[in-house]
Design a protein around this motif. Structure first.
Motif, short mmCIF file in Angstrom:
data_model
loop_
_atom_site.label_atom_id
_atom_site.label_comp_id
_atom_site.label_asym_id
_atom_site.label_seq_id
_atom_site.Cartn_x
_atom_site.Cartn_y
_atom_site.Cartn_z
N PHE A 1 0.90 -1.12 0.00
CA PHE A 1 0.11 0.10 0.06
C PHE A 1 0.97 1.23 -0.01
O PHE A 1 0.59 2.07 -0.72
CB PHE A 1 -0.89 0.17 1.19
N TYR A 2 1.78 1.31 0.90
CA TYR A 2 2.69 2.61 0.88
C TYR A 2 3.52 2.62 -0.67
O TYR A 2 3.54 3.79 -0.87
CB TYR A 2 3.76 2.33 2.18
N GLN A 3 3.87 1.72 -0.98
CA GLN A 3 4.81 1.84 -2.25
C GLN A 3 3.66 2.34 -3.55
O GLN A 3 4.35 3.28 -3.99
CB GLN A 3 5.29 0.33 -2.71
N GLU B 1 -9.08 15.81 2.49
CA GLU B 1 -8.74 15.15 1.05
C GLU B 1 -7.79 14.27 1.14
O GLU B 1 -7.87 13.12 0.19
CB GLU B 1 -8.52 16.32 0.11
N GLN B 2 -6.97 14.26 2.07
CA GLN B 2 -5.68 13.25 1.94
C GLN B 2 -6.20 11.72 2.69
O GLN B 2 -5.77 10.72 2.09
CB GLN B 2 -4.62 13.65 2.87
N TYR B 3 -7.41 11.87 3.35
CA TYR B 3 -7.99 10.63 3.43
C TYR B 3 -8.49 10.05 2.48
O TYR B 3 -8.66 8.73 2.40
CB TYR B 3 -9.03 10.87 4.70
N ASP B 4 -9.07 10.62 1.46
CA ASP B 4 -9.52 10.18 0.29
C ASP B 4 -8.59 9.35 -0.56
O ASP B 4 -8.58 8.19 -1.16
CB ASP B 4 -10.39 11.27 -0.66
N ILE B 5 -7.36 10.16 -0.44
CA ILE B 5 -5.98 9.53 -1.23
C ILE B 5 -5.68 8.04 -0.63
O ILE B 5 -5.62 7.25 -1.42
CB ILE B 5 -5.09 10.62 -1.44
N VAL B 6 -5.70 8.20 0.53
CA VAL B 6 -5.18 7.00 1.39
C VAL B 6 -6.27 5.88 1.22
O VAL B 6 -5.82 4.73 0.87
CB VAL B 6 -5.15 7.42 2.97
N GLY B 7 -7.52 6.07 1.20
CA GLY B 7 -8.38 5.37 1.04
C GLY B 7 -8.57 4.65 -0.28
O GLY B 7 -8.53 3.17 -0.39
N THR B 8 -8.34 5.26 -1.23
CA THR B 8 -8.40 4.83 -2.76
C THR B 8 -7.25 3.88 -2.81
O THR B 8 -7.19 2.87 -3.41
CB THR B 8 -8.03 5.90 -3.65
#
Length: 399
Positions: free
Chosen positions: A27-29, A92-99
Motif C-alpha cells: 500500500f505505501y509503495q 482530502e488526503q484521507y480520500d487518497i489514502v482510502g483509494t
C-alpha cells in the motif's frame, strides 16, 4: 456498516495477522509512487525502517478486531489524531489514502477479494476516516481559537542555538510574523518541517518542547543522529547545519503525553538519552509553579559527554528541595561523580520512587520504555499512573 459487512471485515483478521505487513508495505509503495507529494508529509526514515508499516498494520488489525465498537480505541485514535494535526493532514488526503488502501487489498488478495469483501472494507475505512476527520477537526478548531494559536504550518526563525551536549543542540524558535504563539503543556511536541535537498522534498519531524511554556519562543533540543546520507538522521543533521536566522515551518503544539501544571501529584520521571527533552519541560514548568510538586528524575545515557542539561539539573537538584535526580551512565567519567554505573536499576532507588499518588512518566526508545514500565509494575505501581512517550510511530501498547 451492516452486521454482514462487519463479519466480513472480522473474517480478514487472520489474514491481517499473517500477511498484514506485506499488504501495508505494498500500500505505501503504491501510494507514494502515485502520489509523490505525500513524501512531504510521511517520515521517510520510518518508511525505510518499516516502523511506519508496523504501526499501520497494528492499527488496521485493531480496527478490524474492534469493528463492532471502535469507541474502545478512542485513546489510540486521539493520539493518532494529534500526530495528524501536527502534520496538517486534510480530509482530502484521507480520500487518497482510502483509494490506495482499497486498491491494494484488491491487488494483493486477487481472487480472494470478492466484491462483498471490498464493499465491506470500503465502508469500514470510510467510517474510520469519518471518525478521524471529526476528531482532527475539533483539534484544529481548538488550536485556531487558542490565544496565539494557528492551523497548519507557520514560519519560525531560529533565534538562538545552544550546545547542550556533544550531540544535542537546543534551537530557540520565534515566529517570523512576530505575533503571539500558543502555550503548551509540559511534555507536548511540535512538528518541524524543512526542505531536504538530498531527498528532493520536505521532511517533517516531531520534537518535544524542552522548555516551560512562554509567549516568546519554542525550544526544541535535537540529537544529531548518525546516517547523514540516508533518511535515518537526515533531518537532525540538516537541523544541526542550520544557522541563526534560518526559517523552519512549525505546527502548533500537540500531544497527549504531558504533566498537568494544575495537578498536585508528585512526579517520577524516567528518561533515556534524548528522551529527557519533555522531562526538561516538566521540570522547568514545575520550577515556576506555585505548588512545586515533589519530583524524582532518573536519567540514563551513555556517558557524561552526551548528558544534555547536566549542569542545569545539578544546580536545580542542589538548590531546590522539591527535586531529587539520579543519573546512570554506561561509562563513568574519570572524575568524581554521583552517577550510578550501568543502566537504570529501579531496585536500587525504590524507596525514593514509590510515592503515594505519584504519576510516572517514561520517555525514550521502545526497549527502554518496556524495561522501565515492567520494572515499575513489578514494584507495584498501578498501570493507570504510568504514562509513556515512544520515539517515532507508536508501536507499544503496555497499558
Amino acid at each position: 456498516m451492516n452486521s454482514i459487512q462487519k463479519e466480513l471485515v472480522k473474517s480478514t483478521v487472520p489474514i491481517l495477522k499473517t500477511n498484514g505487513n506485506a499488504l501495508i508495505s505494498y500500500f505505501y509503495q503504491r501510494m507514494l509512487t502515485n502520489s509523490p507529494e505525500l513524501k512531504n508529509i510521511f517520515n521517510m526514515a520510518n518508511q525505510a525502517s518499516g516502523k511506519q508499516h508496523n504501526a499501520l498494520t497494528g492499527a488496521v488489525l485493531a480496527y478490524a478486531e474492534n469493528i463492532d465498537d471502535p469507541s474502545v480505541l478512542i485513546n489510540t485514535l486521539k493520539s493518532i489524531g494529534n500526530k495528524h494535526v501536527s502534520l496538517n493532514i486534510t480530509p482530502e488526503q484521507y480520500d487518497i489514502v482510502g483509494t490506495h488502501l482499497i486498491n491494494s487489498i484488491i491487488e494483493v488478495l486477487g481472487a480472494d477479494a470478492n466484491s462483498d469483501l471490498i464493499e465491506a472494507w470500503t465502508c469500514a475505512y470510510n467510517e474510520l476516516a469519518s471518525i478521524m476527520i471529526g476528531i482532527e477537526a475539533a483539534m484544529y478548531e481548538k488550536n485556531s481559537q487558542k490565544k496565539g494559536g494557528w492551523k497548519g504550518w507557520r514560519s519560525f526563525k531560529i533565534a538562538k542555538i545552544v550546545s547542550e551536549s556533544a550531540e544535542i543542540n537546543s534551537f530557540y524558535l520565534k515566529p517570523a510574523d512576530e505575533k503571539e504563539i500558543a502555550d503548551f503543556f509540559p511534555g507536548q511536541y511540535i512538528s518541524v518541517s524543512t526542505y531536504i535537498p538530498e531527498l528532493g522534498h520536505k521532511q517533517p519531524r516531531q520534537y518535544s518542547l524542552s522548555s516551560n511554556s512562554n509567549n516568546e519562543f519554542y525550544r526544541i533540543s535535537v540529537k544529531k543522529e548518525t546516517g547523514q546520507a540516508n533518511p535515518d538522521g537526515i533531518v537532525s543533521n540538516a537541523l544541526h547545519n542550520k544557522k541563526v536566522g534560518d526559517e523552519l515551518e512549525v505546527s502548533a503544539p500537540a500531544g497527549l503525553f504531558y504533566a498537568d501544571p494544575e495537578s498536585k501529584n508528585p512526579l517520577v520521571l524516567l528518561s533515556g538519552g534524548v528522551g529527557l527533552t519533555p522531562m526538561m519541560s516538566m521540570v522547568e514548568t514545575n520550577k515556576n509553579a506555585l505548588q512545586q510538586n515533589p519530583t524524582i528524575w532518573i536519567h540514563s545515557c551513555r556517558n557524561e559527554n552526551v548528558h544534555a542539561f547536566k549542569d542545569t539539573i545539578e544546580e536545580l537538584n542542589n538548590e531546590k528541595t522539591w527535586l531529587k535526580s539520579y543519573v546512570f551512565y554506561e561509562t563513568l567519567p574519570d572524575t568524581q561523580t554521583n552517577a550510578f554505573e550501568g543502566r537504570i536499576d529501579l531496585q536500587q532507588i525504590k524507596e525514593d520512587i514509590l510515592i503515594k499518588d505519584a504519576k510516572y512518566y517514561i520517555c525514550g526508545p521502545a526497549i527502554f520504555i518496556k524495561v522501565q514500565y515492567q520494572s515499575l509494575v513489578g514494584l507495584g505501581v498501578d498501570r493507570e499512573n504510568i504514562l509513556y512517550e515512544e520515539f517515532g510511530p507508536q508501536l507499544l501498547s503496555l497499558n
